[in-house]
Write a protein that holds these residues in place. Structure first.
Motif, PDB file in Angstrom:
ATOM      1  N   ILE A 182      51.027  40.605  54.702  1.00  0.00           N
ATOM      2  CA  ILE A 182      51.839  39.322  55.339  1.00  0.00           C
ATOM      3  C   ILE A 182      52.438  38.512  53.972  1.00  0.00           C
ATOM      4  O   ILE A 182      51.848  38.501  52.977  1.00  0.00           O
ATOM      5  CB  ILE A 182      50.631  38.347  55.913  1.00  0.00           C
ATOM      6  N   PRO A 183      53.664  37.789  54.163  1.00  0.00           N
ATOM      7  CA  PRO A 183      54.179  37.275  53.116  1.00  0.00           C
ATOM      8  C   PRO A 183      53.365  36.343  52.398  1.00  0.00           C
ATOM      9  O   PRO A 183      52.522  35.517  53.198  1.00  0.00           O
ATOM     10  CB  PRO A 183      55.418  36.668  53.792  1.00  0.00           C
ATOM     11  N   ALA A 184      53.414  36.143  51.116  1.00  0.00           N
ATOM     12  CA  ALA A 184      52.420  35.289  50.354  1.00  0.00           C
ATOM     13  C   ALA A 184      52.680  33.947  50.647  1.00  0.00           C
ATOM     14  O   ALA A 184      51.645  33.257  50.532  1.00  0.00           O
ATOM     15  CB  ALA A 184      52.400  35.838  48.714  1.00  0.00           C
ATOM     16  N   SER A 185      53.934  33.498  51.135  1.00  0.00           N
ATOM     17  CA  SER A 185      54.329  32.165  51.315  1.00  0.00           C
ATOM     18  C   SER A 185      54.052  31.670  52.753  1.00  0.00           C
ATOM     19  O   SER A 185      54.479  30.497  53.075  1.00  0.00           O
ATOM     20  CB  SER A 185      55.638  32.112  50.850  1.00  0.00           C
ATOM     21  N   PHE A 186      53.507  32.526  53.473  1.00  0.00           N
ATOM     22  CA  PHE A 186      53.328  32.244  55.264  1.00  0.00           C
ATOM     23  C   PHE A 186      51.931  31.566  55.113  1.00  0.00           C
ATOM     24  O   PHE A 186      50.912  32.220  54.699  1.00  0.00           O
ATOM     25  CB  PHE A 186      53.263  33.480  55.823  1.00  0.00           C
TER      26      PHE A 186
END
Length: 288
Positions: A182-186
């Motif tokens: 999962i994108p770390a910024s999500f």
């Protein structure tokens, strides 16, 4: 980069607005700057035992609304949704939406309100439906993932959203483990429907009816989330979205930039300027 649970809580049951037999559970309970892009997620559990109509037409604007049917079915023939179906409506500049229940009904529905980026808040309304039979499924040993939005494990949903969004229903057999990129910024949270899990780098427990939010990074690289089911297995829903960092004013059915915008939207609705979502141009009504 490995993710872990940073906030855990158990949302309480509350009486719902549809009367007897309606239990509503507010799954998102953080202030918007912490839950961005998620504004609301309601777990609506309905066991309606009469034939008195409830619900009806109502407006929305400035928000994307995602509806995931966990159990049962709802709607008239031209707008009928059932277990496993996913629908996302971009209310945008403003629409009227009808949800009427006129007979005995038993259902469970997760309905999410998400803020689009400020530049897209007044976009042309759009309705997308992803029937259960067309939902991408990722099957591994002891793990089943139904992917409603976004991309996971090499699979991708056809649904488009103004804010990048992952929605997945994950079922694990007892003791089964899966690791998700999962994108770390999500901004990401898990909501356990049945059973229990251990999640994240430190394998922290999360039990039935609990919500667990992951730690959040500004880094746009991928991160790993590891989930392991307890002795009775688990069923959960994962929501992950890219924060918009935009101002949100919420009043009734409308989301806007300012209080003045809210007043304008109510005035437009009263003057009949908002069309029904089922009457928007055909190109804006998509069934996958």
């Amino acid at each position: 980069m490995k993710r872990k649970l940073a906030k855990i809580y158990t949302p309480p049951d509350q009486p719902g607005f549809l009367g007897a037999g309606h239990i509503a559970r507010a799954v998102v309970q953080l202030p918007f700057p912490e839950s961005d892009p998620f504004i609301i997620l309601m777990d609506d559990m309905l066991d309606k035992q009469d034939d008195i109509p409830v619900g009806g037409p109502h407006p929305h604007a400035g928000v994307e609304i995602g509806s995931l049917y966990l159990e049962g079915e709802l709607g008239e023939p031209e707008h009928h949704l059932k277990k496993g179906d996913f629908e996302i409506m971009m209310a945008g500049s403003g629409v009227v939406h009808t949800e009427t229940i006129a007979e005995k009904t038993k259902l469970r529905l997760l309905q999410m309100w998400m803020s689009p980026p400020k530049k897209d808040r007044h976009a042309l309304p759009r309705l997308q439906r992803l029937p259960a039979a067309h939902v991408p499924v990722i099957a591994d040993e002891g793990v089943n993932i139904r992917l409603y939005s976004g991309a996971l494990k090499g699979a991708a949903s056809p649904v488009h959203t103004y804010t990048p969004l992952i929605v997945a229903e994950i079922t694990l057999q007892a003791g089964a483990t899966t690791t998700l990129d999962i994108p770390a910024s999500f901004n990401t949270f898990l909501y356990v429907i049945n059973g229990s899990i251990k999640a994240g780098e430190d394998q922290q427990p999360l039990n039935q009816d609990q919500v667990g939010w992951l730690d959040l990074f500004k880094d746009d690289s991928q991160s790993e989330l590891t989930i392991t089911a307890g002795d009775a297995g688990a069923r959960m829903v994962l929501y992950a979205g890219k924060p918009t960092a935009s101002e949100v004013v919420l009043h009734g059915p409308f989301v806007a930039d300012t209080a003045e915008d809210i007043n304008r939207l109510y005035a437009e609705y009263r003057r009949g300027k908002m069309q029904h979502i089922l009457s928007v141009p055909e190109a804006q009504r998509i069934t996958w």
